[in-house]
Design a protein around this motif. Structure first.
Motif, PDB file in Angstrom:
ATOM      1  N   ARG A 260     -32.343   6.542  26.424  1.00 49.46           N
ATOM      2  CA  ARG A 260     -31.127   5.741  26.639  1.00 49.46           C
ATOM      3  C   ARG A 260     -29.863   6.555  26.342  1.00 49.46           C
ATOM      4  O   ARG A 260     -28.877   6.479  27.072  1.00 49.46           O
ATOM      5  CB  ARG A 260     -31.168   4.479  25.774  1.00 49.46           C
ATOM      6  CG  ARG A 260     -32.235   3.485  26.223  1.00 49.46           C
ATOM      7  CD  ARG A 260     -32.167   2.209  25.419  1.00 49.46           C
ATOM      8  NE  ARG A 260     -33.202   1.261  25.848  1.00 49.46           N
ATOM      9  CZ  ARG A 260     -33.341   0.033  25.364  1.00 49.46           C
ATOM     10  NH1 ARG A 260     -32.518  -0.393  24.412  1.00 49.46           N
ATOM     11  NH2 ARG A 260     -34.294  -0.755  25.808  1.00 49.46           N
ATOM     12  N   MET A 261     -29.896   7.313  25.250  1.00 48.84           N
ATOM     13  CA  MET A 261     -28.732   8.126  24.918  1.00 48.84           C
ATOM     14  C   MET A 261     -28.522   9.222  25.962  1.00 48.84           C
ATOM     15  O   MET A 261     -27.389   9.532  26.337  1.00 48.84           O
ATOM     16  CB  MET A 261     -28.892   8.736  23.522  1.00 48.84           C
ATOM     17  CG  MET A 261     -27.717   9.622  23.085  1.00 48.84           C
ATOM     18  SD  MET A 261     -26.099   8.796  23.176  1.00 48.84           S
ATOM     19  CE  MET A 261     -26.255   7.593  21.848  1.00 48.84           C
ATOM     20  N   THR A 262     -29.612   9.784  26.453  1.00 50.03           N
ATOM     21  CA  THR A 262     -29.507  10.805  27.501  1.00 50.03           C
ATOM     22  C   THR A 262     -28.854  10.231  28.751  1.00 50.03           C
ATOM     23  O   THR A 262     -27.970  10.850  29.361  1.00 50.03           O
ATOM     24  CB  THR A 262     -30.901  11.362  27.840  1.00 50.03           C
ATOM     25  OG1 THR A 262     -31.490  11.933  26.662  1.00 50.03           O
ATOM     26  CG2 THR A 262     -30.813  12.426  28.924  1.00 50.03           C
ATOM     27  N   ILE A 263     -29.283   9.014  29.144  1.00 52.63           N
ATOM     28  CA  ILE A 263     -28.702   8.369  30.327  1.00 52.63           C
ATOM     29  C   ILE A 263     -27.234   8.034  30.076  1.00 52.63           C
ATOM     30  O   ILE A 263     -26.378   8.213  30.952  1.00 52.63           O
ATOM     31  CB  ILE A 263     -29.499   7.098  30.689  1.00 52.63           C
ATOM     32  CG1 ILE A 263     -30.923   7.469  31.112  1.00 52.63           C
ATOM     33  CG2 ILE A 263     -28.803   6.316  31.787  1.00 52.63           C
ATOM     34  CD1 ILE A 263     -31.833   6.269  31.332  1.00 52.63           C
ATOM     35  N   ASP A 317     -21.905  15.641  24.462  1.00 54.33           N
ATOM     36  CA  ASP A 317     -23.225  16.237  24.285  1.00 54.33           C
ATOM     37  C   ASP A 317     -23.670  16.229  22.825  1.00 54.33           C
ATOM     38  O   ASP A 317     -24.867  16.257  22.534  1.00 54.33           O
ATOM     39  CB  ASP A 317     -23.208  17.671  24.822  1.00 54.33           C
ATOM     40  CG  ASP A 317     -24.595  18.296  24.845  1.00 54.33           C
ATOM     41  OD1 ASP A 317     -25.500  17.697  25.450  1.00 54.33           O
ATOM     42  OD2 ASP A 317     -24.763  19.372  24.246  1.00 54.33           O
ATOM     43  N   GLU A 318     -22.709  16.172  21.908  1.00 56.60           N
ATOM     44  CA  GLU A 318     -23.028  16.208  20.481  1.00 56.60           C
ATOM     45  C   GLU A 318     -23.242  14.821  19.871  1.00 56.60           C
ATOM     46  O   GLU A 318     -23.569  14.709  18.684  1.00 56.60           O
ATOM     47  CB  GLU A 318     -21.894  16.913  19.730  1.00 56.60           C
ATOM     48  CG  GLU A 318     -21.703  18.380  20.161  1.00 56.60           C
ATOM     49  CD  GLU A 318     -20.438  18.987  19.592  1.00 56.60           C
ATOM     50  OE1 GLU A 318     -19.720  18.272  18.840  1.00 56.60           O
ATOM     51  OE2 GLU A 318     -20.146  20.162  19.888  1.00 56.60           O
ATOM     52  N   LEU A 319     -23.070  13.746  20.634  1.00 59.01           N
ATOM     53  CA  LEU A 319     -23.212  12.393  20.101  1.00 59.01           C
ATOM     54  C   LEU A 319     -24.651  12.116  19.665  1.00 59.01           C
ATOM     55  O   LEU A 319     -25.603  12.539  20.312  1.00 59.01           O
ATOM     56  CB  LEU A 319     -22.797  11.361  21.157  1.00 59.01           C
ATOM     57  CG  LEU A 319     -21.308  11.295  21.513  1.00 59.01           C
ATOM     58  CD1 LEU A 319     -21.079  10.309  22.642  1.00 59.01           C
ATOM     59  CD2 LEU A 319     -20.468  10.916  20.291  1.00 59.01           C
ATOM     60  N   ILE A 386     -27.679   0.088  29.899  1.00 56.69           N
ATOM     61  CA  ILE A 386     -28.600   1.215  29.881  1.00 56.69           C
ATOM     62  C   ILE A 386     -30.010   0.732  29.523  1.00 56.69           C
ATOM     63  O   ILE A 386     -30.192   0.001  28.537  1.00 56.69           O
ATOM     64  CB  ILE A 386     -28.143   2.283  28.859  1.00 56.69           C
ATOM     65  CG1 ILE A 386     -26.695   2.700  29.144  1.00 56.69           C
ATOM     66  CG2 ILE A 386     -29.064   3.488  28.906  1.00 56.69           C
ATOM     67  CD1 ILE A 386     -26.454   3.306  30.491  1.00 56.69           C
ATOM     68  N   GLY A 387     -31.005   1.145  30.306  1.00 56.82           N
ATOM     69  CA  GLY A 387     -32.398   0.799  30.018  1.00 56.82           C
ATOM     70  C   GLY A 387     -32.952  -0.242  30.968  1.00 56.82           C
ATOM     71  O   GLY A 387     -32.234  -0.833  31.772  1.00 56.82           O
ATOM     72  N   ARG A 388     -34.263  -0.495  30.836  1.00 58.25           N
ATOM     73  CA  ARG A 388     -34.946  -1.424  31.730  1.00 58.25           C
ATOM     74  C   ARG A 388     -34.926  -2.865  31.212  1.00 58.25           C
ATOM     75  O   ARG A 388     -35.249  -3.803  31.940  1.00 58.25           O
ATOM     76  CB  ARG A 388     -36.400  -0.981  31.936  1.00 58.25           C
ATOM     77  CG  ARG A 388     -36.522   0.408  32.570  1.00 58.25           C
ATOM     78  CD  ARG A 388     -37.977   0.768  32.854  1.00 58.25           C
ATOM     79  NE  ARG A 388     -38.099   2.108  33.406  1.00 58.25           N
ATOM     80  CZ  ARG A 388     -37.916   2.406  34.691  1.00 58.25           C
ATOM     81  NH1 ARG A 388     -37.615   1.436  35.538  1.00 58.25           N
ATOM     82  NH2 ARG A 388     -38.043   3.651  35.116  1.00 58.25           N
ATOM     83  N   GLU A 389     -34.613  -3.058  29.936  1.00 62.57           N
ATOM     84  CA  GLU A 389     -34.599  -4.407  29.363  1.00 62.57           C
ATOM     85  C   GLU A 389     -33.535  -5.265  30.044  1.00 62.57           C
ATOM     86  O   GLU A 389     -32.444  -4.782  30.356  1.00 62.57           O
ATOM     87  CB  GLU A 389     -34.315  -4.338  27.865  1.00 62.57           C
ATOM     88  CG  GLU A 389     -35.386  -3.610  27.067  1.00 62.57           C
ATOM     89  CD  GLU A 389     -36.714  -4.356  27.075  1.00 62.57           C
ATOM     90  OE1 GLU A 389     -36.678  -5.597  27.192  1.00 62.57           O
ATOM     91  OE2 GLU A 389     -37.765  -3.700  26.976  1.00 62.57           O
ATOM     92  N   VAL A 390     -33.842  -6.549  30.249  1.00 61.69           N
ATOM     93  CA  VAL A 390     -32.900  -7.454  30.910  1.00 61.69           C
ATOM     94  C   VAL A 390     -32.447  -8.576  29.982  1.00 61.69           C
ATOM     95  O   VAL A 390     -31.735  -9.484  30.413  1.00 61.69           O
ATOM     96  CB  VAL A 390     -33.532  -8.058  32.186  1.00 61.69           C
ATOM     97  CG1 VAL A 390     -33.801  -6.972  33.211  1.00 61.69           C
ATOM     98  CG2 VAL A 390     -34.803  -8.825  31.850  1.00 61.69           C
ATOM     99  N   THR A 391     -32.839  -8.505  28.720  1.00 63.04           N
ATOM    100  CA  THR A 391     -32.501  -9.573  27.775  1.00 63.04           C
ATOM    101  C   THR A 391     -31.001  -9.788  27.696  1.00 63.04           C
ATOM    102  O   THR A 391     -30.503 -10.928  27.663  1.00 63.04           O
ATOM    103  CB  THR A 391     -33.052  -9.235  26.383  1.00 63.04           C
ATOM    104  OG1 THR A 391     -34.458  -8.996  26.484  1.00 63.04           O
ATOM    105  CG2 THR A 391     -32.773 -10.366  25.415  1.00 63.04           C
TER     106      THR A 391
END
Length: 758
Positions: A260-263, A317-319, A386-391
Motif C-alpha cells: 500500500r505504501m509503495t502504491i 521515497d523516504e516516507l 489504496i488497496g483492494r479493501e472496499v470497507t
C-alpha cells in the motif's frame, strides 16, 4: 600549432637539473637566461609560422578606411525582442490553424464503432513478415535524413501515429480519432512551408494516440515497450488544465505498510509529474500528527518547477508507515494554506485542489468541509483509496463527491497512471464549457524521452500548446491538443547569474546592468575573467524575456570595412577559406532549392546575383568580404613558408590557421594531411575547434581576451589525447588588434607536434 620544441626543452631541463644540482649550484641568472632564450626562440617560431605580424600590417594598412560602430545594447535587445515576438507569433498562428482544422474535422466526423481504417503506425512502418509482405498498419513509409530535424530519418510529406504499448492500436476510439485527424496532414505541411523554422508538430488525443509530423520510425525501449504517452507530457497537461494549487495529503499510518505504501508513493510521484512551473504544490503526511514532508515549506505552497518536484520525490521515497491515521488535522491545514494563498492573490490564481491518498477514513470529517469549503466549494477534493479493501470506499467516495472532486480506487501499481489522470478531466471542465483556447508555453526542457534512441544530440525545447474542443453537443471532455516545438530558443545564461538580473527579467523589465564574471572554458579546466554588460527586455505576447550579453572591449564594437563585391568575391573563392556553416549569413531553409547550399555557397550566389530570392544579412556579408580581402595574402605567405621549411631544423610545425569575428576561417598545412597529429582539429566533427552557432572556438576566445601580440598556449590534456598518456599537441593563438584599445580583430595561430613528448 603542433607539438614542437617546447616539450623537448621542458623535458631536457627537468632531466638535467637533478643531476646538476648534486654537483654544483646553478646561478639564478643562468636559469633566467635559459628561460629568456627559450622564450625568445618560442616567440620567434610562433610569430613566423602564424604570420601574425603580416596580418597585423594588413589590418593597419586599411585602418584609415575603417569605421568602428559602437553597439547600443538596449537598442539591440529591443530589436531582437521584436524579431522574436514575430517569430513566436508565427508559431502560435500555426497552432491556431491546427486547432481550427482539428475542431472542424471532429465536427464533420460521425463516430463509427465498426470503422476499419489502415493508418501509418510509427512502430510498424516498413516492417515485413516472413513472406516479405508489409505487416498490418506497417505499409511502406519513405524516410530520409533531414538536417533541419537533427539528421533524423523523417517524412516531411506525411505524419504517422504513435501509441503506448498499453493502448490497442485498433480500438474503435483510436481508429475514429486517427481517421478524423487525417485532416491535419495538409495543415502540417502548409505550416512547415509557411514557416520553415518550425520543427515538430503534434496532435495528442485523450484516447492515447499521438500524431507526429514529420513522420518518423518509433523504436521501443530495451524491453520492447513503448512507454511514451502523450497524455503524460507537460504540454498536454498544462493545456488541459489551467494553473492549479495542489496540496497532496498522504496517509502514513501503520495500516499503509508494504504494498500500500509503495502504491501511495507511486501515486504521489505520478501526481507531481502532472505539474509544471505554472502550478503550486505542497505535501502533507499524517498519522498521529501532521507534518510537512519538507519542514522548510511548512504552511506555504511552492512553485512546482523541476527542482522542487524532484526534491519532493526524494522525500516521498523516504516516507515510512507507523502510528494511527487521523485525517481531520491534515485537511484543516490544507484548507488554511489554500485559503491564505487565494486571499493573498498568490499561487496559480485558478484551480485549487486537495489530493487525499489513504486506505480508509473513519472519523467524522464533515465538520471540516462545512467550516472551510462549503457552500462555495472553492477547493476540489480528489480521493485515492489504496488497496483492494472496499470497507471504507463509501466514506472516501463521499468526500470526493461532496467537494466537486473525483474518487478512484488503486489496487495495483499498474492502476496508478490511468487513475491519477482522471483528475485532469475534472479540472478541464470549466475550460471545455467556456471553450477557452488559452495559449500555453511550457518550461524549457531537454526532450530526451522522445528521441533518446535516435537523436544525435539533445535539444533544448519549449512547447506552445492549445486545447482542441469538440463542437458537438456530447459528453464533456478534451479531445486532443495540438502543439509545435521550436528549437529556435534564445537562452540567456552565464556562469555567475545574480538574483538582481534574474528578478528583473522575471518581472519583464527593460534595463541594463554590468557584472564582473568568471567564465569557465575548456570543460572547466580554464577560466576567463570578463566584465559583461547585460541588456534585457520582455518579449511581448509571451512569458519570455530576452537578454543580450556584450563583453567589454571587443564585444562593444562592430568593424565596418569598405570592400567592393568584385574584390571580395575573388578572395572568397580561394580553397583555404571557409565560413561558419552553422551561422546564418543567408536564410537557406525557406526555399527547398536552397536547403542543400552551404552558407559559403549561398553567400557567393547572393553576391553574384545567381539567387535573387536569397535573403541575406548584408552587414554580416560585408564584414566577411572585408575579412576575406584583408586576410587573402596569408595564403601566399604560408605557402612560401611551407615550400622553404627545413624539416630537419623546424620539424613539428604542422598547421597555421586564422579566424575572424565574422566567422571566416583560413588554414594551411605545413605537412601532408596524413602526418597531422591532431586530425580532428578544425574539422566539422570537432566542433570545439570551429565556429558554431552557439560558440566561438576556444583558441579564438582565449586569444581575444588577452592583450594583442601575446600568445596563448593550449596543450591537449590527457583526457583529450587520442592515445592517452602525455599531451603531444600544442595549439598557439594570438589576437591581432585593429583599433579601439586593441580589442577589434582576429585570432591567428599555429599547431605543432612534439615527438619528444610522446
Amino acid at each position: 600549432m603542433g607539438p614542437w620544441a617546447v616539450p623537448w626543452m621542458m623535458l631536457w631541463l627537468f632531466c638535467l637539473l637533478p643531476s646538476a644540482r648534486a654537483q654544483t649550484k646553478i646561478p639564478l641568472e643562468t636559469v633566467k637566461s635559459w628561460a629568456d632564450a627559450f622564450g625568445g626562440e618560442l616567440y620567434s617560431i610562433v610569430t613566423k609560422y602564424s604570420g601574425s605580424l603580416l596580418l597585423q600590417k594588413k589590418y593597419k594598412d586599411v585602418e584609415p578606411t575603417l569605421k568602428i560602430k559602437e553597439v547600443d545594447g538596449l537598442e539591440l535587445v529591443k530589436k531582437f525582442s521584436e524579431q522574436m515576438e514575430s517569430m513566436l507569433r508565427r508559431k502560435v498562428e500555426a497552432v491556431e490553424r491546427l486547432v481550427e482544422a482539428a475542431e472542424d474535422a471532429d465536427l464533420n466526423h460521425e463516430y463509427n464503432s465498426s470503422l476499419e481504417f489502415d493508418y501509418y503506425n510509427s512502430l510498424l512502418i516498413n516492417e515485413k513478415d516472413e513472406n516479405d509482405n508489409y505487416v498490418e498498419l506497417g505499409d511502406e513509409f519513405i524516410l530520409e535524413p533531414n538536417e533541419h530535424f537533427n539528421n533524423l530519418l523523417v517524412n516531411t510529406t506525411y505524419s504517422d501515429i504513435q501509441l503506448p504499448t498499453n493502448v490497442y492500436n485498433k480500438d474503435p476510439d483510436i481508429l475514429n480519432g486517427v481517421y478524423m485527424s487525417e485532416a491535419l496532414n495538409p495543415i502540417f505541411v502548409d505550416n512547415f512551408e509557411r514557416d520553415p523554422t518550425l520543427t515538430w508538430q503534434y496532435f495528442g488525443s485523450s484516447t492515447g494516440f499521438f500524431r507526429l509530423y514529420p513522420g518518423i520510425k518509433w523504436l521501443p525501449d530495451e524491453n520492447g515497450v513503448i512507454s511514451f504517452d502523450c497524455r503524460n507530457r507537460g504540454w498536454y497537461i498544462q493545456a488541459a488544465t489551467s494553473p492549479k494549487d495542489i496540496v497532496i495529503i498522504v496517509d502514513v499510518s501503520g495500516s499503509m505498510k508494504g504494498l500500500r505504501m509503495t502504491i501511495a508513493k507511486h501515486t504521489i510521484i505520478t501526481i507531481l509529474d502532472t505539474l509544471g512551473e505554472n502550478d503550486f504544490v505542497n505535501i502533507i503526511a499524517y498519522n498521529d500528527y501532521v507534518h510537512f514532508i519538507e519542514p522548510c515549506f511548512k504552511g506555504i505552497l511552492v512553485q512546482a518547477d523541476r527542482d522542487n518536484r524532484e526534491h519532493f520525490k526524494q522525500l516521498v521515497d523516504e516516507l515510512q508507515a507507523k502510528g494511527v491515521g487521523t485525517v481531520n488535522k491534515a485537511l484543516t491545514e490544507s484548507f488554511k494554506i489554500l485559503r491564505e494563498f487565494r486571499d493573498a492573490g498568490q499561487g496559480g490564481l485558478c484551480n485549487q485542489a486537495i489530493m487525499l491518498i489513504t486506505d480508509g477514513a473513519v472519523e467524522d470529517y464533515e465538520a471540516v468541509f462545512e467550516k472551510y469549503n462549503w457552500p462555495d466549494r472553492k477547493v476540489r477534493v480528489f480521493t485515492y483509496l489504496i488497496g483492494r479493501e472496499v470497507t471504507f470506499a463509501p466514506n472516501v467516495k463521499w468526500i470526493a463527491c461532496n467537494n466537486k472532486g473525483y474518487y478512484t480506487q488503486i489496487s495495483t501499481l499498474a492502476d496508478v497512471q490511468e487513475n491519477v489522470m482522471e483528475y485532469l478531466h475534472v479540472l478541464s471542465r470549466p475550460m471545455v464549457i467556456n471553450h477557452d483556447h488559452d495559449i500555453i508555453w511550457t518550461e524549457a526542457y531537454m526532450d530526451s524521452a522522445l528521441f533518446a534512441s535516435q537523436a544525435q544530440s539533445l535539444l533544448l525545447m519549449t512547447t506552445v500548446a492549445m486545447p482542441v474542443f469538440s463542437k458537438k453537443n456530447e459528453t464533456l471532455g478534451v479531445h486532443g491538443y495540438a502543439f509545435l516545438n521550436t528549437n529556435n530558443g534564445y537562452i540567456l545564461s552565464h556562469p555567475d547569474l545574480r538574483p538582481l538580473l534574474r528578478t528583473a527579467m522575471i518581472n519583464g523589465e527593460t534595463g541594463y546592468l554590468s557584472m564582473d564574471v568568471k567564465v569557465p572554458v575548456d570543460k572547466g579546466k580554464r577560466v576567463l575573467f570578463l566584465t559583461n554588460d547585460y541588456f534585457f527586455t520582455d518579449i511581448s505576447g509571451t512569458p519570455f524575456s530576452l537578454g543580450v550579453v556584450l563583453s567589454r572591449g571587443h564585444g562593444e564594437y562592430i568593424l565596418l570595412g569598405n570592400t567592393s563585391v568584385e574584390e571580395g568575391l575573388h578572395d572568397l573563392l580561394q580553397p583555404d577559406l571557409s565560413l561558419a556553416n552553422e551561422w546564418i549569413y543567408c536564410i537557406t531553409d525557406i526555399d527547398p532549392d536552397h536547403r542543400k547550399l552551404s552558407q559559403l555557397e549561398a553567400v557567393i550566389r547572393f553576391l553574384t546575383g545567381e539567387e535573387p530570392d536569397l535573403e541575406c544579412d548584408e552587414e554580416l556579408v560585408q564584414e566577411v568580404l572585408f575579412d576575406a580581402v584583408v586576410t587573402a595574402p596569408m595564403e601566399a605567405y604560408w605557402t612560401t613558408l611551407a615550400l622553404n621549411m627545413s624539416m630537419e631544423t623546424e620539424a613539428g610545425v604542422e598547421m597555421a590557421f586564422l579566424g575572424t569575428r565574422a566567422g571566416l576561417m583560413r588554414s594551411a598545412l605545413y605537412v601532408g594531411s596524413e602526418k597531422i597529429s591532431n586530425r580532428k582539429f578544425l574539422t566539422r566533427k570537432d566542433k570545439e575547434s570551429i565556429f558554431t552557432m552557439d560558440h566561438f572556438p576556444l583558441w579564438y576566445r582565449r586569444a581575444a581576451e588577452h592583450p594583442p601580440g601575446s600568445f596563448i598556449y593550449s596543450i591537449v590534456s590527457e583526457d583529450d589525447s587520442e592515445g592517452g598518456g602525455l599531451p603531444k599537441v600544442v595549439t598557439v593563438s594570438t589576437a591581432v588588434a585593429v583599433s579601439v584599445d586593441g580589442k577589434m580583430g582576429i585570432a591567428a595561430g599555429v599547431e605543432e607536434n612534439y615527438p619528444y613528448f610522446i
